[in-house]
Write an enzyme that holds these catalytic residues in place. Sequence first.
Site, short mmCIF file in Angstrom:
data_model
loop_
_atom_site.label_atom_id
_atom_site.label_comp_id
_atom_site.label_asym_id
_atom_site.label_seq_id
_atom_site.Cartn_x
_atom_site.Cartn_y
_atom_site.Cartn_z
CG HIS A 70 -1.98 -1.08 1.17
ND1 HIS A 70 -3.13 -1.01 0.42
CD2 HIS A 70 -2.03 -2.28 1.80
CE1 HIS A 70 -3.85 -2.11 0.59
NE2 HIS A 70 -3.19 -2.90 1.42
CG ASN A 143 -7.98 -4.49 0.52
OD1 ASN A 143 -7.27 -3.51 0.71
ND2 ASN A 143 -7.56 -5.72 0.73
CE1 TYR A 355 -2.36 -5.33 7.68
CE2 TYR A 355 -2.96 -3.09 7.09
CZ TYR A 355 -2.85 -4.42 6.76
OH TYR A 355 -3.22 -4.86 5.52
#
Length: 515
Positions: A70, A143, A355
Amino acid sequence: MSKLGQEKNEVNYSDVREDRVVTNSTGNPINEPFVTQRIGEHGPLLLQDYNLIDSLAHFNRENIPQRNPHAHGSGAFGYFEVTDDITDICGSAMFSKIGKRTKCLTRFSTVGGDKGSADTVRDPRGFATKFYTEEGNLDWVYNNTPVFFIRDPSKFPHFIHTQKRNPQTNLRDADMFWDFLTTPENQVAIHQVMILFSDRGTPANYRSMHGYSGHTYKWSNKNGDWHYVQVHIKTDQGIKNLTIEEATKIAGSNPDYCQQDLFEAIQNGNYPSWTVYIQTMTERDAKKLPFSVFDLTKVWPQGQFPLRRVGKIVLNENPLNFFAQVEQAAFAPSTTVPYQEASADPVLQARLFSYADAHRYRLGPNFHQIPVNCPYASKFFNPAIRDGPMNVNGNFGSEPTYLANDKSYTYIQQDRPIQQHQEVWNGPAIPYHWATSPGDVDFVQARNLYRVLGKQPGQQKNLAYNIGIHVEGACPQIQQRVYDMFARVDKGLSEAIKKVAEAKHASELSSNSKF
């Protein structure tokens, strides 16, 4: 501290001079920014020229690691507004009453590309939103596709590597791409692969695509009742896609096309919006499914689990500084609020760690102190979370470095009754992954998608063409595995893909023979 995210989007750091007098990084005024200290007019430079050293040293360090994945993204601020009552499903404060607005930041991105890559390429798109709620920040890290390529979290690094560059050639590699996806145990990706290679894999812009949680979450109301939940964020602009030819042409002429489109739309007052829906499922319903409710490669049938409207996301503010407000934004599924929890989805469980940890590496352990990541609507207090690089919030002053019993701390108790048996897990600790060879159930939804594409003029043909053009770059053995995999969806699709790949190969041979 910045006033970011309050009534007006401002960057107003206390250490920036309002009189705009130019200084070096220590606040020393600079008389002339482009002179250097040297011996005579043509002699060597002097090490004592701190202004030059200050400038060059900072220049060498002004870039931070890019996201992996990303990396290439765009973002904007806006708000979420409740339009429908779902307090029977979720007790979070942001849903407490119709008409309530919550400030938010949304970042769109491609997945596999580098930071400087084109944003119209064939790739899933990230759709991450940070809500600044009075109960803390909430991140929806979604997403633009309702499913994903894998359901075993241990495969994630391997899969992402196949989407990037060959370690020797530093080029994109069709062998790597298709070798992973056609390995028998990885063919559960078939549904996502078909979405990716349909025209939905090349959205016309960020404003004209949907967002999906993909994962199953667990939401509770204030009575302690809970449901499995999936979130759908539907564009109000209508779905618009590009053909492979259009996407390729735009990528060559304007690699930041989608970013420009988003910024200019908001700048011109054409604020994009999305309607938020949820699907809900009881634990009893989940046990009746032909697949696991925690399987990230499956969608929930909307006929059985209909969409229920929740609210609307509107983006109406461009960032004033891209680096400060978008590049430094940190989204993580672990950033959540009361009454919204992760389910036992194994990929989601892994993301809860990975993350936030990626942000600790990319931005530093105190990334939550960066203004765009601060929980400004609820504030932050935990004196045991302190020190570390770039701690700039006062570090809790003289507060003890632990939660002391003799201090007057306040602990907020949730309203919902504590249920000891919301979910019961019982079993040995075992090494496990899903079935090594996908069964027919793993191809059912892909077949359904192919039938849906058949109702849209030219879409089945475009799917076969897009796959065939790409797979032609792989070696013959892997090509055959691709044909065999798609034959499990539809034999006609497999034959059409093969025909396109062979035609492209013949065309390339013909072109090469002319030289």
